[in-house]
Design a protein around this motif. Sequence first.
Motif, PDB file in Angstrom:
ATOM      1  N   TYR A  58       0.823  -1.208   0.000  1.00  0.00           N
ATOM      2  CA  TYR A  58       0.000   0.000   0.000  1.00  0.00           C
ATOM      3  C   TYR A  58       0.854   1.254   0.000  1.00  0.00           C
ATOM      4  O   TYR A  58       0.533   2.242  -0.651  1.00  0.00           O
ATOM      5  N   PHE A  59       1.954   1.226   0.736  1.00  0.00           N
ATOM      6  CA  PHE A  59       2.848   2.383   0.778  1.00  0.00           C
ATOM      7  C   PHE A  59       3.445   2.656  -0.590  1.00  0.00           C
ATOM      8  O   PHE A  59       3.447   3.795  -1.061  1.00  0.00           O
ATOM      9  N   TYR A  60       3.959   1.628  -1.253  1.00  0.00           N
ATOM     10  CA  TYR A  60       4.591   1.834  -2.557  1.00  0.00           C
ATOM     11  C   TYR A  60       3.583   2.259  -3.616  1.00  0.00           C
ATOM     12  O   TYR A  60       3.882   3.115  -4.444  1.00  0.00           O
ATOM     13  N   CYS A  61       2.391   1.691  -3.579  1.00  0.00           N
ATOM     14  CA  CYS A  61       1.365   2.091  -4.553  1.00  0.00           C
ATOM     15  C   CYS A  61       0.932   3.533  -4.326  1.00  0.00           C
ATOM     16  O   CYS A  61       0.818   4.312  -5.284  1.00  0.00           O
ATOM     17  N   SER A  62       0.720   3.907  -3.089  1.00  0.00           N
ATOM     18  CA  SER A  62       0.306   5.288  -2.822  1.00  0.00           C
ATOM     19  C   SER A  62       1.446   6.262  -3.092  1.00  0.00           C
ATOM     20  O   SER A  62       1.217   7.379  -3.557  1.00  0.00           O
ATOM     21  N   PHE A  63       2.679   5.834  -2.830  1.00  0.00           N
ATOM     22  CA  PHE A  63       3.827   6.706  -3.094  1.00  0.00           C
ATOM     23  C   PHE A  63       3.994   6.946  -4.591  1.00  0.00           C
ATOM     24  O   PHE A  63       4.231   8.075  -5.020  1.00  0.00           O
TER      25      PHE A  63
END
Length: 102
Positions: A7-12
């Motif tokens: 989720y962090f990498y996708c949102s980033f």
Amino acid sequence: VYNKSLYFYCSFEFCCNFIGFFLAIHLSTILGQTGDWGILCSGVLTAVIETVSRIVYPIKKKFVYLHSSSLNKKFYFYVNFLNSLKIGILYGFFVEAFKLGS
């Protein structure tokens, strides 16, 4: 832990695309006001985008074979940041071109 990281990498990457889109709109607006900087700006941006592409894509191919140390993961994170920013800038310029063409 894996889901939070995903989720962090996708949102980033999503945020980096929007930052690139924002930069493209502001560059085309600010530098397009005078009309003198258009050719120079497009040449510099083309050189920067091609340089980022030349750096990013061979590294992405080689990263599969590298060991997963923390230094390599951080480096790959910054490479993805540059690539997402580049994609956002290109998308922003395409949208600006369509707005000017209509």
